[in-house]
Motif scaffolding. Structure first.
Motif, PDB file in Angstrom:
ATOM      1  N   GLY A  77     -51.192  67.622  35.501  1.00  0.00           N
ATOM      2  CA  GLY A  77     -52.285  66.930  34.851  1.00  0.00           C
ATOM      3  C   GLY A  77     -51.918  66.607  33.420  1.00  0.00           C
ATOM      4  N   ASP A  78     -52.805  66.996  32.460  1.00  0.00           N
ATOM      5  CA  ASP A  78     -52.511  66.754  31.045  1.00  0.00           C
ATOM      6  C   ASP A  78     -51.986  67.999  30.352  1.00  0.00           C
ATOM      7  OD1 ASP A  78     -54.765  68.290  30.970  1.00  0.00           O
ATOM      8  OD2 ASP A  78     -55.842  67.059  29.524  1.00  0.00           O
ATOM      9  N   LYS A  79     -51.579  69.006  31.146  1.00  0.00           N
ATOM     10  CA  LYS A  79     -51.077  70.259  30.599  1.00  0.00           C
ATOM     11  C   LYS A  79     -49.592  70.407  30.915  1.00  0.00           C
ATOM     12  CE  LYS A  79     -55.535  72.577  31.196  1.00  0.00           C
ATOM     13  NZ  LYS A  79     -56.211  71.399  31.796  1.00  0.00           N
TER      14      LYS A  79
ATOM     15  N   THR B 187     -44.206  79.596  29.994  1.00  0.00           N
ATOM     16  CA  THR B 187     -44.921  79.570  28.721  1.00  0.00           C
ATOM     17  C   THR B 187     -45.679  78.256  28.599  1.00  0.00           C
ATOM     18  OG1 THR B 187     -43.157  80.884  27.693  1.00  0.00           O
ATOM     19  CG2 THR B 187     -44.712  79.749  26.220  1.00  0.00           C
ATOM     20  N   PRO B 188     -46.999  78.310  28.439  1.00  0.00           N
ATOM     21  CA  PRO B 188     -47.752  77.055  28.248  1.00  0.00           C
ATOM     22  C   PRO B 188     -47.319  76.352  26.962  1.00  0.00           C
ATOM     23  CG  PRO B 188     -49.224  78.879  28.781  1.00  0.00           C
ATOM     24  CD  PRO B 188     -47.882  79.481  28.478  1.00  0.00           C
ATOM     25  N   VAL B 189     -47.266  75.028  27.016  1.00  0.00           N
ATOM     26  CA  VAL B 189     -46.993  74.222  25.832  1.00  0.00           C
ATOM     27  C   VAL B 189     -48.316  73.976  25.116  1.00  0.00           C
ATOM     28  CG1 VAL B 189     -46.117  72.012  24.984  1.00  0.00           C
ATOM     29  CG2 VAL B 189     -44.977  73.157  26.893  1.00  0.00           C
ATOM     30  N   ALA B 190     -48.329  74.145  23.822  1.00  0.00           N
ATOM     31  CA  ALA B 190     -49.566  74.007  23.060  1.00  0.00           C
ATOM     32  C   ALA B 190     -50.160  72.611  23.220  1.00  0.00           C
ATOM     33  CB  ALA B 190     -49.300  74.299  21.581  1.00  0.00           C
TER      34      ALA B 190
ATOM     35  N   VAL C 115     -40.300  68.431  23.267  1.00  0.00           N
ATOM     36  CA  VAL C 115     -40.838  67.515  24.257  1.00  0.00           C
ATOM     37  C   VAL C 115     -41.546  66.379  23.522  1.00  0.00           C
ATOM     38  CG1 VAL C 115     -42.943  68.920  24.518  1.00  0.00           C
ATOM     39  CG2 VAL C 115     -42.342  67.245  26.269  1.00  0.00           C
ATOM     40  N   ALA C 116     -41.212  65.154  23.901  1.00  0.00           N
ATOM     41  CA  ALA C 116     -41.893  63.966  23.377  1.00  0.00           C
ATOM     42  C   ALA C 116     -43.044  63.640  24.315  1.00  0.00           C
ATOM     43  CB  ALA C 116     -40.918  62.795  23.281  1.00  0.00           C
TER      44      ALA C 116
ATOM     45  N   ALA D 211     -40.608  76.254  21.247  1.00  0.00           N
ATOM     46  CA  ALA D 211     -40.690  77.600  20.669  1.00  0.00           C
ATOM     47  C   ALA D 211     -41.659  77.573  19.496  1.00  0.00           C
ATOM     48  CB  ALA D 211     -39.306  78.063  20.217  1.00  0.00           C
ATOM     49  N   GLY D 212     -42.861  78.030  19.714  1.00  0.00           N
ATOM     50  CA  GLY D 212     -43.846  78.095  18.645  1.00  0.00           C
ATOM     51  C   GLY D 212     -44.918  77.041  18.699  1.00  0.00           C
TER      52      GLY D 212
END
Length: 707
Positions: free
Chosen positions: A104-106, A118-121, A137-138, A151-152
């Protein structure tokens, strides 16, 4: 007669759900990634297969909550023909240690070998692209390009000024729908910079789609470039991953309004493949990443039109494909009657042909420069897709996979001794095998797909004086000597070949046949997989030659198969096949007793620029060609029963096509049937798909059996 076979076909997506898809070997040569759902579940999970241990582990599972997709993401999936859910895509870093997972959008990242997820913010992301080094990631949000550090989770907005009519980092409609370019952003090999597309759709026609099922919701606005109208205005910029000044690529947008490919390989300049609006001229441009200036490496021309690839649906590496040292690149184009793979020097001049003249090349799948060889896909008998190894220096191709059927290979860019081969076999088997460099099978990826209770028994023939590829399906309980009504299942349009040696492709047609019909298909002029002139014969008129060939092929089959009752013939198809069905039912009532037209293009002046103008030019330049190719020109002559089916929210073939046809039929006093469908051009809902197929079979049975 099987009256309920459409329902299990719809629930299992023709028994394709549960098969591993998008298999990709990792650079370590020991593991393979792939997506897979359950046998009646469209929610995909990400798996890793251990080649040595012959076992799999689940790396990422879809969330339990329902998907909520933005209008932009729904449109992007429609262009990409994505109808599954859950994890729909993944990408791997060059070292194979980081996987980016999209749901989806996640977004999530998976670290290998541990498998830590690890979820991406952030949320609301569209079109994610992982950097080659796996650290960034772009992504696009609110029409602008962002870069997120995995990372972060630090986030940088790289572009600004995005709006409803100005997007940064997304492929515009023409590229995504018609040029097979889904990307709108590309990383540099060192992960320091990006190329992105800016698409200005402010002058593109507004189209509004309202959903009658939800009248309280406002219509959705789309910018849709109809034939002869304004396209999106494109620019391509170079920018650092941290933002800053943008270097715009020097591109003559008037001369080259379409950008079909963008490639940025190691030790090579960024490279664009561009087309003029008529799609009769093509150029490969090298870009200076420091200044944005371009130079032309080669050009191609064709008086009819230029195809970007030999056949729709055949995978392979994007071309041009640069050699690892940047000394040259591989390129393919139509040479004489067939396509040919060539090695070009770095300045674009021809070094030599890699595949022999006349060899039926379709795609480049792997380049092993160290060992001086490539792997290609070809169609040696016009009905199958086979894999072949060819010396980079040229020479006779060596078969890699002996099983007849449709092969679809996938290689890791870093390894050549292991590849995945998804096979839709001539014996009805489907699955993904892992092969060594010599083509021998090492393992088969686990599948959860259900097994069809019965596979179609397809007779493949060459019909008529032109030897048109054709297929014949007989009903269950077929009795020799008994006459059966006939259904021509048709597409008959550019880029799509229907007759292929893969019985699983015929499961729905076999179900239709089991309702008491002989179902046949024919590939006539205008369809690919044969030779240049055969495919390009429909320039300026999309119907006369295809209709002539379908009728002559059908009649030739009737002479070969005496059980075909040529007094009781129906025709059915979807999209271009729906267009053809409407035309055939109206123009050849002497042949066709009834037709079922799904989502038909009625007037090509209402279809998009990139597709339509390729074959017909613009309505302004060739009104006669558009009139010849329009169903409206002949609508008043309808004399046979016609069922029209169309999705009310179709954003590919807009519902206005069917509205114009029904208005013309009403004005002429011609009866017709109309089945209105919720949804778009695709039919992912299993209940809806089953009911549509049942309605088609019932209509044809009602009209053909009693004649």
């Amino acid at each position: 007669m099987a009256s309920d076979c459409f329902e299990p076909l719809a629930r299992t997506r023709n028994y394709a759900l549960g098969l591993p898809v998008h298999a990709l070997p990792l650079p370590n040569g020991r593991h393979v990634l792939y997506l897979r759902s359950g046998p009646q579940d469209t929610r995909q999970h990400l798996y890793e297969y251990d080649v040595a241990q012959r076992g799999e582990r689940e790396l990422a599972a879809p969330q339990a909550t329902p998907e909520h997709l933005s209008v932009e993401e729904k449109a992007r999936r429609e262009r990409a023909r994505v109808t599954v859910s859950g994890i729909t895509d993944f990408a791997v870093s060059d070292d194979g240690a980081t996987i980016l997972v999209g749901e989806g959008d996640k977004l999530s990242s998976v670290a290998l070998p541990q498998g830590t997820v690890t979820p991406v913010a952030g949320t609301g992301w569209i079109a994610p692209r992982l950097s080659p080094d796996g650290r960034f990631v772009a992504v696009v949000r609110d029409h602008d390009l962002h870069v997120v550090t995995l990372a972060g989770g630090a986030e940088v907005q790289v572009t600004r000024g995005g709006s409803e009519t100005l997007s940064h980092g997304l492929a515009e409609f023409a590229a995504a729908e018609e040029l097979d370019r889904a990307d709108g952003v590309w990383w540099s090999p060192d992960s320091q910079r990006l190329i992105f597309e800016e698409a200005d759709t402010g002058a593109v026609e507004k189209h509004f789609i309202a959903d009658p099922l939800h009248p309280s919701q406002p219509p959705v606005e789309f910018r849709y470039p109809r034939a002869g109208t304004t396209n999106a205005r494109l620019r391509f910029g170079l920018v650092g991953r941290g933002g800053g000044a943008i270097t715009w690529i020097a591109l003559d947008r008037q001369a080259w309004p379409y950008v079909a490919r963008v490639i940025w390989a190691k030790h090579a300049p960024p490279t664009l493949v561009v087309l003029n609006r008529e799609q009769t001229r093509e150029a490969v441009l090298a870009v200076d990443p420091a200044t944005g200036e371009t130079r032309t490496l080669l050009t191609e021309t064709d008086p009819a039109w230029i195809d970007l690839a030999p056949m729709d649906g055949v995978a392979g590496r994007a071309l041009p494909d640069w050699l690892p040292d940047g000394s040259g690149f591989l390129w393919a184009a139509s040479r004489g009657t067939r396509w040919q793979l060539e090695l070009r020097r770095a300045d674009g001049t021809l070094d030599h042909a890699v595949t022999p003249a006349g060899f039926p090349f379709l795609s480049l799948d792997d380049v092993d420069a160290a060992h001086g060889s490539v792997v290609v896909t070809a169609d040696p008998d016009r009905l199958s897709l086979g894999l072949f190894r060819v010396a980079l220096a040229g020479g006779a191709p060596t078969p890699l996979a002996a099983e007849p059927g449709l092969h679809n290979p996938s290689f890791s860019p870093q390894r050549h001794d292991l590849f995945a081969d998804s096979l839709n076999g001539a014996d009805g088997h489907a699955g993904t095998m892992l092969r060594a460099a010599d083509g021998s099978v090492i393992a088969t990826l686990p599948s959860e797909a259900a097994t069809p209770p019965k596979l179609p028994t397809v007779q493949y023939l060459q019909a008529g004086a032109q030897g048109l590829d054709a297929s014949v399906l007989r009903p269950a309980g077929f009795v020799r000597g008994r006459k059966y009504p006939v259904v021509l299942s048709v597409y008959a349009g550019p880029t799509v070949k229907v007759v292929q040696r893969a019985p699983r492709l015929e499961l729905e047609n076999q179900c239709l046949a089991d309702h008491g019909f002989i179902v046949v298909s024919v590939d006539g002029r205008g369809t690919p997989g044969r030779d240049h002139d055969f495919e390009h014969a429909t320039r300026g008129d999309l119907i006369d030659l295809p209709l002539q060939d379908q009728v002559s092929g059908l009649q030739a089959l009737g002479r070969r198969v005496p059980e075909m009752d040529m007094r009781r013939v129906g025709v059915e198809g979807w999209s271009f096949g729906g267009y053809f069905t409407a035309m055939a039912t109206i123009r050849r009532p002497d042949i066709f007793a009834a037709g079922v037209a799904g989502a038909p293009v009625v007037d090509f002046a209402d279809y998009d620029t990139a597709y339509t103008e390729r074959y017909l030019g613009t309505p302004q330049d060739d009104p006669v060609g558009y009139s010849k190719s329009s169903v409206l020109t002949y609508a008043a002559s309808l004399s046979r029963p016609l069922l029209i089916m169309h999705g009310l929210t179709d954003d590919n073939v807009y519902f206005e096509n069917t509205m114009k046809l029904t208005q013309a039929l009403i004005a002429a006093g011609k009866p017709y049937r109309l089945l209105l469908l919720p949804g778009t051009h695709l039919l992912p809902d299993p209940v809806l798909r089953a009911r549509v197929n049942e309605a088609r079979a019932a209509f044809l049975a009602e009209r053909l059996r009693g004649r």
